[in-house]
Design a protein around this motif. Structure first.
Motif, PDB file in Angstrom:
ATOM      1  N   THR A 177      38.999   3.452 -34.808  1.00  0.00           N
ATOM      2  CA  THR A 177      37.587   3.058 -34.960  1.00  0.00           C
ATOM      3  C   THR A 177      37.298   1.729 -34.267  1.00  0.00           C
ATOM      4  O   THR A 177      36.269   1.570 -33.607  1.00  0.00           O
ATOM      5  CB  THR A 177      37.219   2.969 -36.456  1.00  0.00           C
ATOM      6  N   GLU A 230      36.905   2.013 -30.613  1.00  0.00           N
ATOM      7  CA  GLU A 230      35.554   2.505 -30.306  1.00  0.00           C
ATOM      8  C   GLU A 230      34.534   1.365 -30.371  1.00  0.00           C
ATOM      9  O   GLU A 230      33.602   1.300 -29.572  1.00  0.00           O
ATOM     10  CB  GLU A 230      35.146   3.601 -31.297  1.00  0.00           C
ATOM     11  N   LEU A 231      34.742   0.472 -31.346  1.00  0.00           N
ATOM     12  CA  LEU A 231      33.852  -0.680 -31.490  1.00  0.00           C
ATOM     13  C   LEU A 231      33.913  -1.561 -30.240  1.00  0.00           C
ATOM     14  O   LEU A 231      32.884  -2.012 -29.736  1.00  0.00           O
ATOM     15  CB  LEU A 231      34.281  -1.491 -32.725  1.00  0.00           C
ATOM     16  N   TYR A 260      32.160   0.134 -27.356  1.00  0.00           N
ATOM     17  CA  TYR A 260      30.707   0.010 -27.478  1.00  0.00           C
ATOM     18  C   TYR A 260      30.247  -1.372 -27.008  1.00  0.00           C
ATOM     19  O   TYR A 260      29.257  -1.498 -26.274  1.00  0.00           O
ATOM     20  CB  TYR A 260      30.283   0.245 -28.930  1.00  0.00           C
ATOM     21  N   ILE A 297      26.243  -0.687 -34.646  1.00  0.00           N
ATOM     22  CA  ILE A 297      27.654  -0.917 -34.964  1.00  0.00           C
ATOM     23  C   ILE A 297      27.952  -0.489 -36.396  1.00  0.00           C
ATOM     24  O   ILE A 297      28.972   0.151 -36.673  1.00  0.00           O
ATOM     25  CB  ILE A 297      28.012  -2.411 -34.762  1.00  0.00           C
ATOM     26  N   GLU A 310      26.344   1.772 -38.078  1.00  0.00           N
ATOM     27  CA  GLU A 310      26.287   3.242 -38.098  1.00  0.00           C
ATOM     28  C   GLU A 310      27.583   3.835 -37.570  1.00  0.00           C
ATOM     29  O   GLU A 310      28.081   4.832 -38.098  1.00  0.00           O
ATOM     30  CB  GLU A 310      25.081   3.723 -37.286  1.00  0.00           C
ATOM     31  N   LEU A 311      28.126   3.222 -36.505  1.00  0.00           N
ATOM     32  CA  LEU A 311      29.398   3.698 -35.963  1.00  0.00           C
ATOM     33  C   LEU A 311      30.503   3.572 -37.010  1.00  0.00           C
ATOM     34  O   LEU A 311      31.266   4.530 -37.250  1.00  0.00           O
ATOM     35  CB  LEU A 311      29.750   2.890 -34.706  1.00  0.00           C
ATOM     36  N   SER A 352      30.123   6.038 -39.904  1.00  0.00           N
ATOM     37  CA  SER A 352      30.392   7.430 -39.519  1.00  0.00           C
ATOM     38  C   SER A 352      31.893   7.720 -39.455  1.00  0.00           C
ATOM     39  O   SER A 352      32.303   8.872 -39.363  1.00  0.00           O
ATOM     40  CB  SER A 352      29.754   7.742 -38.161  1.00  0.00           C
ATOM     41  N   ARG A 353      32.702   6.652 -39.485  1.00  0.00           N
ATOM     42  CA  ARG A 353      34.164   6.824 -39.402  1.00  0.00           C
ATOM     43  C   ARG A 353      34.865   6.564 -40.732  1.00  0.00           C
ATOM     44  O   ARG A 353      36.088   6.550 -40.803  1.00  0.00           O
ATOM     45  CB  ARG A 353      34.746   5.867 -38.345  1.00  0.00           C
TER      46      ARG A 353
END
Length: 596
Positions: free
Chosen positions: A541, A544-545, A548, A570, A572-573, A576-577
Motif C-alpha cells: 500500500t 502505491e502511496l 501516487y 490519499i 481514499e487510497l 480502500s486497502r
C-alpha cells in the motif's frame, strides 16, 4: 442609551459608552504599537532587573530593544526547564520574575511527554481580563441586540495538581474560571450565560455538561449564541445531547433533577432553577428523537445568531460538522491566546473561518517574530523582526517576552501576516510547529508518534511480525474524534504469523500509553478523545502511496512517507486497502499528579 460622540471609534459605532471606551483603547494601542512595545519591554526589564536570569546576561540596567536582543538568547521550553524545576520544587528566590510566581499554567506536552509548566504571576489575570473585556465591544459592532438574551457556553474546569514546592499547576482556563475575576464578575447585559458558576466549576465532567445543557434547554428561547473554547468541545456537547436528551427532557417535564447529579452545591443551585415544563419537554423529545439531526442547533435554540468557537489551525477540520448541526450559522473566532500569554483579538469576528486574522495587542507582552523559511536553503539563522516590522504575506514563528518571566521564548505557533490595523499587524494562525495530530487540546508531534509506534510494535515480535510503514490522521467524523493509525505489516515467511485481534488491540492500547499526558487526560478524564484505531493495510500500500505522490510531481529521490495525511485521494487510497481495523480495548493509564 445615547453614546458620547467624542468616544466614537473608526471600527464602527459602539453599542454603548462602555464599548466606546474599549474600542478607543484598541485604537490607542494599535496606533502607537511601536511605542507601546518599547514601554512594555522597558517595564519588564526594569522590574525584573534583579532576577537571576537577567543578571546572568549582564544587561547592566539597559532596557532598550537593541541591547536586549544582543545579550539575551532565543530559547525553548527545554532551555528553561532547570529554572522551572527549581521554582516547582519550592525555590522562592527571584529566578525569572521579581514578582512571586503565583502558579503554573499547564501547556501541551514536552518531547518527554509531560505537560509544560508555564510560570505566571497574579497580575497576569488582570491582563487576561483586559483582553476578554474587548471581545464583546467588537462583536457588538457586527451582531446587534446581544444584550437581549443569553449565551449558552460550555465551559469546564480540568484537574489541577500541586508541584513538590506547593504551587498549583492547572490549565489557563481553569485558573481563570476559578479566579475572582470570573466568579464575581460584575453584571454585563452583553455577557450573561445560561450556565451558573456552580455548573461551570463542577469538577465532574459529566455533571458539569449535564447541568450546563439542562440550563441551556430551560432557557432555549433566551439563547442568542452558543459557544465553547474549541470547535471539538461544542461538538462534544451536541453528542452529549444525542446520548442524554431523554433524561434531560424528563427532568424538564417533571421539574425534578436526575439522581445522576450528586454534587450537593450543584443540585441545590439547579433545583432552584428547575420547574416543570411539559410543553418544552415534549418539543425537545420530538426534535431529538428524529433521525435527522441536521440543523439541530437552530431547531432547539431558534434565536441563535452565531457559534463562538475556535475553528482555526487544527480545529478547521470540524467546520463541516458544525455547519451540518447548526444549519450553516456563522462561526466566530474572537481571540488568540495560549498558556504562555494572551496575544490578541479578531476585529472582524464574523468573517469566514478561512479569513480569520488576529490583531496582536501590543500591551500584552513584548513580541518578536522569527521568519519561518523552511525551504530557503540558507544556513544562517534568520534575524528576528519587531512587531511593527513584519511583512504582509510572510510567515513567522512567534517569540515572546512576558511580565511573568519568559524572555525571548519561542511559542511554537506559525503565523502568516495578512495586513495591519493601524500599526499593529494582523496574523492568520497557520499551525503549531511540528504538530502532527490534534483532536482537542492534545498536540502530538512526529517524534512522539514514532515513539508510540515503536513501543506498540514490540508486541508483534512474539509472532515474528513488524511494522514496515505507517501514517496517521485525526478522524473527526466521530464524536469525540480519535486518532487513526495506518500500519503496513510484514510477517516473516517461515516462522511468523498474522497477529491476532487481541494482539492488535493491545497494540492500540500500547500506543495510547505512550502518548503524552494531555492526550491521556482527554481520553480518561475529559472524554474529549475517542479510542485510538489501527487500520492494517495490504502489503504494498505504501508503495502505491509513493507512486501516487510521484505522479503528482514529487521527487522520487526526496519522497518521504507523510506521517500524517488529510488529502482526500490519499485517504481514499489507504481506506480502500484496509484489511482489518482495531480499537484500543481500554482506557490508558492517567491520574493527576498527587499533591505533596
Amino acid at each position: 442609551m445615547a453614546v458620547d460622540s467624542s468616544l466614537s471609534s473608526p471600527l464602527g459605532p459602539p453599542a454603548c459608552e462602555k464599548d466606546a471606551k474599549a474600542l478607543q483603547f484598541i485604537e490607542q494601542m494599535t496606533r502607537n504599537a511601536d511605542a507601546v512595545q518599547r514601554t512594555v519591554l522597558a517595564e519588564i526589564l526594569t522590574r525584573n532587573a534583579s532576577t537571576e536570569y537577567l543578571r546572568r546576561y549582564f544587561l547592566a540596567g539597559a532596557t532598550d530593544p537593541n541591547t536586549f536582543k544582543d545579550k539575551l538568547p532565543v530559547i525553548t521550553y527545554e532551555d528553561l526547564q532547570p529554572e522551572i524545576q527549581r521554582i516547582a520544587s519550592g525555590d522562592r528566590s527571584p529566578i525569572l520574575s521579581s514578582h512571586p510566581i503565583s502558579e503554573f499554567l499547564t501547556s501541551s506536552g514536552t518531547s518527554a511527554g509531560e505537560r509544560k509548566l508555564m510560570p505566571t504571576i497574579k497580575e497576569e489575570l488582570d491582563r487576561r481580563q483586559l483582553l476578554y473585556s474587548l471581545l464583546m465591544p467588537v462583536m457588538n459592532l457586527y451582531v446587534p441586540g446581544l444584550d437581549k438574551g443569553k449565551g449558552l457556553y460550555f465551559l469546564f474546569v480540568k484537574s489541577e495538581t500541586r508541584t513538590p514546592g506547593g504551587l498549583l499547576a492547572r490549565p489557563v482556563l481553569t485558573s481563570y474560571y476559578k479566579s475572582e475575576h470570573f466568579k464575581t464578575r460584575p453584571y454585563d447585559p452583553y455577557m450573561v450565560y445560561t450556565s451558573p458558576n456552580e455548573a461551570i466549576l463542577c469538577p465532574d465532567s459529566f455533571q458539569s455538561m449535564y447541568t450546563q445543557m439542562l440550563c441551556g434547554l430551560l432557557e432555549r428561547h433566551q439563547v442568542l449564541r452558543l459557544g465553547a473554547v474549541f470547535a471539538s468541545g461544542l461538538l462534544r456537547a451536541i453528542r452529549f445531547l444525542q446520548l442524554n436528551w431523554s433524561d434531560l427532557a424528563n427532568d424538564i417535564r417533571t421539574g425534578k433533577l436526575s439522581s445522576k447529579i450528586t454534587d450537593p452545591s450543584l443540585r441545590d443551585c439547579i433545583e432552584k432553577i428547575l420547574k416543570p415544563d411539559e410543553e418544552s419537554a415534549d418539543f425537545i423529545s420530538e426534535e431529538c428523537s428524529k433521525e435527522n439531526w441536521e440543523g439541530i442547533v437552530t431547531r432547539i435554540w431558534p434565536k441563535t445568531k452565531y457559534l463562538d468557537v475556535i475553528v482555526t489551525g487544527a480545529m478547521a477540520q470540524y467546520i463541516p460538522t458544525l455547519d451540518y448541526y447548526s444549519g450553516g450559522l456563522p462561526l466566530a473566532c474572537t481571540m488568540y491566546a495560549s498558556s504562555e500569554c494572551y496575544f490578541g483579538l479578531n476585529l472582524n469576528p464574523m468573517c469566514k473561518p478561512s479569513e480569520v486574522s488576529y490583531t496582536i495587542m501590543p500591551n500584552m507582552a513584548y513580541f518578536e517574530f522569527l521568519p519561518h523559511e523552511p525551504n530557503s536553503g540558507s544556513d544562517s539563522a534568520p534575524k528576528l523582526v519587531d512587531l511593527v516590522d513584519v511583512e504582509v504575506g510572510k510567515e513567522y514563528e512567534l517569540v515572546i517576552t512576558t511580565y511573568a518571566g519568559l524572555y525571548r521564548y519561542r511559542v511554537g505557533d506559525i503565523l502568516r501576516v495578512t495586513g495591519f490595523h493601524n500599526a499593529a499587524p494582523q496574523f492568520h494562525f497557520v499551525r503549531r510547529k511540528n504538530v502532527v495530530l490534534s483532536i482537542d487540546s492534545d498536540k502530538t508531534d512526529e517524534a512522539e508518534l514514532q515513539k508510540a509506534v515503536e513501543n506498540a510494535s514490540k508486541l508483534l515480535k512474539e509472532v515474528k511480525t513488524s511494522v514496515v510503514e505507517y501514517t496517521s490522521y485525526a478522524d473527526t467524523t466521530t464524536i469525540p474524534g480519535h486518532y487513526v493509525i495506518y500500519w503496513e505489516l510484514m510477517v516473516k515467511e517461515t516462522e511468523g504469523k498474522w497477529p491476532s485481534k487481541e494482539t492488535m488491540e493491545q497494540c492500540c492500547l500500547a500506543m495510547e500509553e505512550s502518548l503524552n499526558s494531555v492526550y491521556r487526560q482527554g481520553r480518561v478524564a475529559d472524554n474529549s478523545i475517542g479510542a485510538l484505531e489501527i487500520r492494517v493495510v495490504k502489503s504494498g500500500t505504501f508503495e502505491e502511496l509513493m507512486d501516487y505522490a510521484i505522479s503528482r510531481g514529487a521527487s522520487i529521490n526526496q519522497y518521504k512517507v507523510p506521517r500524517c495525511v488529510n488529502f482526500t485521494p490519499i485517504m481514499e487510497l489507504l481506506d480502500s486497502r484496509v484489511v482489518s481495523a482495531h480499537f484500543s480495548p481500554a482506557l490508558p493509564r492517567w491520574t493527576p499528579a498527587r499533591r505533596r
